[in-house]
Design a protein around this motif. Structure first.
Motif: not given
Length: 280
Positions: A140-162
């Motif tokens: 969860f997050f409050d502002d659409l400006g935080e979307e990049g950080a949330v997506l980066h976190e997803l990429q860090q958790e699954w770095p080799a996934a598509d």
């Protein structure tokens, strides 16, 4: 932005104000002035969203109520003893948890396709990432400006996934998660990735009944490791699937609402929303 999301933002602002000034017991007029709504409008919006009035929420915030909840240590112990963790009925929604194998864990998601989407939810903006085997992240997050950080976190958790953004593909999952409780035919699946210890802690969290609270000490005790409170707290903080793995139901043994990965204010909103839905 949906009306539901706008109302969450209004209620979240009210919750923060009430939490900060709990000892002063602010009036509805003071709260309405802070939020920027009329008393009538605030009362209606708050009650529609949370299911209880601002005054009732203020009562909910008291340590005494939280401490009463924490005395129910046997609730978690009984749930774990009955085998509710794992692939059974974990809490209000029917959820089937599947764990990645050690080999899959080490591969960092290689060969795994993950679709994700973002939507305005009951508790703010919500990202859900899903695989063919189940939901692998919910945040969860409050502002659409935080979307990049949330997506980066997803990429860090699954770095080799598509990773692929597909709003339509996850729309059904959003609906299933937030449409309410009690549909046994609508089973949700989640895919867990973590150490053996973390997986056990997350399964213990899923045994906490809707509307109930547990302390970190009670979680550790129910798992048979009463001296490992810090390790349990660390595992809880690393939960990747918000809400469905209900780490928001864990508070300090003093009755205080501790910090939450997705915001202490959001944690309080989740707890009061569940309390309003739970029969006394």
């Amino acid at each position: 932005m949906t009306e539901q999301h706008i109302n969450y933002q209004r209620v979240a602002k009210a919750i923060h104000y009430l939490s900060e000034r709990q000892a002063a017991q602010p009036s509805l007029a003071e709260l309405a002035n802070h939020v920027g709504l009329s008393e009538f409008h605030l009362q209606r919006v708050f009650s529609e969203w949370a299911g209880i009035s601002p005054k009732q929420f203020l009562q909910f915030l008291t340590k005494e109520r939280a401490k009463q909840q924490l005395r129910k240590a046997s609730v978690l112990e009984a749930a774990l003893a009955c085998g509710l963790s794992g692939s059974g009925r974990l809490h209000d929604l029917m959820i089937k948890a599947e764990c990645m194998t050690p080999g899959e864990y080490r591969s960092l998601g290689a060969g795994l396709q993950i679709v994700y989407g973002i939507q305005a939810s009951l508790f703010g903006y919500c990202l859900i990432a899903s695989t063919q085997r189940g939901i692998c992240k919910m945040a969860f997050f409050d502002d659409l400006g935080e979307e990049g950080a949330v997506l980066h976190e997803l990429q860090q958790e699954w770095p080799a996934a598509d990773l692929q953004r597909d709003q339509q593909a996850v729309a059904g999952v959003f609906t299933q998660v937030f449409s309410g409780r009690g549909d046994p035919s609508a089973q949700l699946r989640i895919l867990l990735k973590g150490s053996e210890f973390q997986l056990k802690v997350w399964e213990a969290l899923m045994a906490i009944p809707h509307g109930e609270l547990c302390s970190y000490q009670q979680i550790a005790g129910a798992m048979g490791i009463p001296s490992s409170v810090r390790a349990v707290a660390s595992a809880i903080a690393r939960n990747h699937v918000a809400y469905l793995i209900p780490c928001h139901r864990v508070i300090r043994s003093t009755g205080e609402f501790s910090q939450y990965r997705w915001g202490a204010q959001r944690k309080q909103a989740m707890l009061v929303h569940e309390a309003a839905q739970t029969p006394i």
